[in-house]
Design an enzyme around this catalytic site. Structure first.
Site, short mmCIF file in Angstrom:
data_model
loop_
_atom_site.label_atom_id
_atom_site.label_comp_id
_atom_site.label_asym_id
_atom_site.label_seq_id
_atom_site.Cartn_x
_atom_site.Cartn_y
_atom_site.Cartn_z
N SER A 148 0.86 -1.19 0.00
CA SER A 148 0.00 0.00 0.00
C SER A 148 0.90 1.23 0.00
O SER A 148 2.08 1.15 0.36
CB SER A 148 -0.84 0.01 1.29
OG SER A 148 -1.50 1.25 1.46
N TYR A 161 -2.27 -1.11 10.53
CA TYR A 161 -2.20 -1.26 9.07
C TYR A 161 -0.87 -0.72 8.54
O TYR A 161 -0.19 -1.38 7.75
CB TYR A 161 -3.38 -0.51 8.45
CG TYR A 161 -3.56 -0.71 6.96
CD1 TYR A 161 -4.32 -1.78 6.47
CD2 TYR A 161 -3.00 0.17 6.04
CE1 TYR A 161 -4.50 -1.95 5.10
CE2 TYR A 161 -3.18 0.00 4.68
CZ TYR A 161 -3.93 -1.06 4.21
OH TYR A 161 -4.11 -1.22 2.86
P1 NAD Z 1 -11.49 -6.32 0.17
O1 NAD Z 1 -12.09 -6.23 1.54
O2 NAD Z 1 -12.37 -6.06 -1.02
O3 NAD Z 1 -10.80 -7.77 -0.02
C1 NAD Z 1 -10.05 -8.36 0.99
C2 NAD Z 1 -9.94 -9.86 0.72
O4 NAD Z 1 -9.21 -10.46 1.80
C3 NAD Z 1 -11.31 -10.56 0.67
O5 NAD Z 1 -11.29 -11.56 -0.32
C4 NAD Z 1 -11.40 -11.19 2.06
O6 NAD Z 1 -12.25 -12.33 2.10
C5 NAD Z 1 -9.95 -11.57 2.29
N1 NAD Z 1 -9.65 -11.82 3.69
C6 NAD Z 1 -9.84 -11.01 4.76
N2 NAD Z 1 -9.49 -11.66 5.88
C7 NAD Z 1 -9.07 -12.91 5.52
C8 NAD Z 1 -8.58 -14.03 6.22
N3 NAD Z 1 -8.47 -14.06 7.56
N4 NAD Z 1 -8.23 -15.13 5.50
C9 NAD Z 1 -8.37 -15.17 4.16
N5 NAD Z 1 -8.82 -14.11 3.44
C10 NAD Z 1 -9.17 -13.01 4.13
O7 NAD Z 1 -10.25 -5.34 0.20
P2 NAD Z 1 -9.35 -4.70 -0.97
O8 NAD Z 1 -9.54 -3.25 -0.88
O9 NAD Z 1 -9.51 -5.41 -2.25
O10 NAD Z 1 -7.89 -5.02 -0.36
C11 NAD Z 1 -7.00 -6.00 -0.88
C12 NAD Z 1 -5.59 -5.66 -0.48
O11 NAD Z 1 -5.24 -4.38 -1.03
C13 NAD Z 1 -5.38 -5.53 1.03
O12 NAD Z 1 -4.12 -6.06 1.39
C14 NAD Z 1 -5.40 -4.01 1.25
O13 NAD Z 1 -4.68 -3.65 2.39
C15 NAD Z 1 -4.72 -3.54 -0.02
N6 NAD Z 1 -4.96 -2.15 -0.39
C16 NAD Z 1 -6.22 -1.69 -0.63
C17 NAD Z 1 -6.40 -0.36 -1.01
C18 NAD Z 1 -7.79 0.22 -1.30
O14 NAD Z 1 -7.90 1.44 -1.43
N7 NAD Z 1 -8.82 -0.59 -1.44
C19 NAD Z 1 -5.30 0.48 -1.14
C20 NAD Z 1 -4.02 -0.02 -0.89
C21 NAD Z 1 -3.87 -1.35 -0.52
#
Ligand code: NAD
Length: 266
Positions: A148, A161
């Site tokens: 991130s 985080y």
């Molecule tokens: P999201 O909530 O849409 O998806 C998260 C995924 O992780 C889901 O499939 C969920 O089921 C899975 N998950 C959560 N806990 C779990 C566990 N204990 N075991 C197995 N799977 C688990 O979120 P997203 O926004 O798509 O985030 C995905 C990644 O991207 C994360 O690492 C997040 O930190 C990172 N990220 C997101 C953003 C943003 O703006 N959305 C920005 C930078 C980084």
């Protein structure tokens, strides 16, 4: 569909946390380019099966689902080992699963701290540890950690985080040095704000709560830190991922691609 092309025909990829958001989109981008994919994540079983079946049908590759909980090292090892047992190889490991919690440090719930460190950081170690023997044997592998902008800079109230994502960056560099001569690379992708379902749902609610338009919520609240004032798209992240896993990415190691509209340039 990302529309971005590289040839991954016959390769096998695991994407953790791919039942939603960025993970689902990255799994599909890999499938679209010919890789067989193992999905992972929590959530509704019917929706997960529909996603699995659709990606397989749309792209003509094998798509499996494994329900490993990223808090459980033995389940993470089984995700990796059962994939290799079924497909005979593992070319790409994308560590993407992640959760968030927003609170000041002196009010931060201990259980949330532990869960964020466990899912966002420790699972990256456990999955990589399980994948390495297979990749070393093959003499080739790509480990890609979805970090991130918060792996590079901080924001208040996101201590667990930010700590976890900075940890992911340190782990990425360390592992890269360990495997550099074995055909394996380890890199990170550092997105700014991406309009995942989670983020999208907050826009209307925040507009209502603050009495401002949805456009103002996006520009002045959510994207205050992001100079382009535009959400990062799945296609932009897919482009970064596909470069890293392609043959052209073979000498990118222990590094990262920032896709954050200029956030970390400030
Ligand atoms: P999201 O909530 O849409 O998806 C998260 C995924 O992780 C889901 O499939 C969920 O089921 C899975 N998950 C959560 N806990 C779990 C566990 N204990 N075991 C197995 N799977 C688990 O979120 P997203 O926004 O798509 O985030 C995905 C990644 O991207 C994360 O690492 C997040 O930190 C990172 N990220 C997101 C953003 C943003 O703006 N959305 C920005 C930078 C980084």
């Amino acid at each position: 569909m990302s529309g971005i092309r590289t040839d991954l025909t016959g390769q096998v990829a695991i994407v953790t946390g791919s039942t939603s958001g960025i993970g689902a989109a990255m799994a599909e981008a890999l499938a679209e380019n010919g890789a067989h994919v193992v999905l992972n994540g929590l959530g509704d079983a019917t929706e997960t099966e529909a996603l699995r079946a659709r990606i397989a049908a749309d792209h003509g590759v094998e798509v499996r689902y494994h329900g490993a909980n990223m808090l459980k090292p033995d389940e993470i090892a089984d995700l990796v080992n059962s994939t290799v047992a079924e497909f005979g190889r593992l070319d790409i490991l994308m560590n993407n699963a992640g959760i968030q919690n927003v609170a000041p440090v002196d009010e931060f719930p201990e259980a949330k701290w532990d869960a964020i460190i466990g899912i966002n950081l420790s699972s990256v170690f456990h999955a990589a540890k399980a994948a390495l023997p297979h990749m070393k044997k093959a003499g080739r592998g790509r480990i890609v950690n979805l970090a991130s902008a918060h792996g590079l800079v901080a924001s208040p109230f996101k201590s667990a985080y930010v700590a976890a994502k900075h940890g992911v960056m340190g782990f990425t560099k360390t592992l890269a040095l360990e495997v550099a001569e074995q055909g394996i690379t380890c890199n990170a992708i550092c997105p700014g704000y991406v309009k995942t379902p989670l983020v999208e749902n907050q826009i209307a609610d925040t507009a209502k709560a603050r009495g401002i338009s949805e456009e103002e919520v996006v520009r002045d609240v959510m994207l205050a830190a992001q100079p382009t004032k535009k959400f990062v798209t799945y296609e932009e992240l897919a482009g970064a991922l596909l470069y890293i896993v392609s043959d052209a990415g073979a000498n990118m190691n222990g590094s990262w691609i920032s896709v954050d509209g200029g956030w970390t340039a400030k």
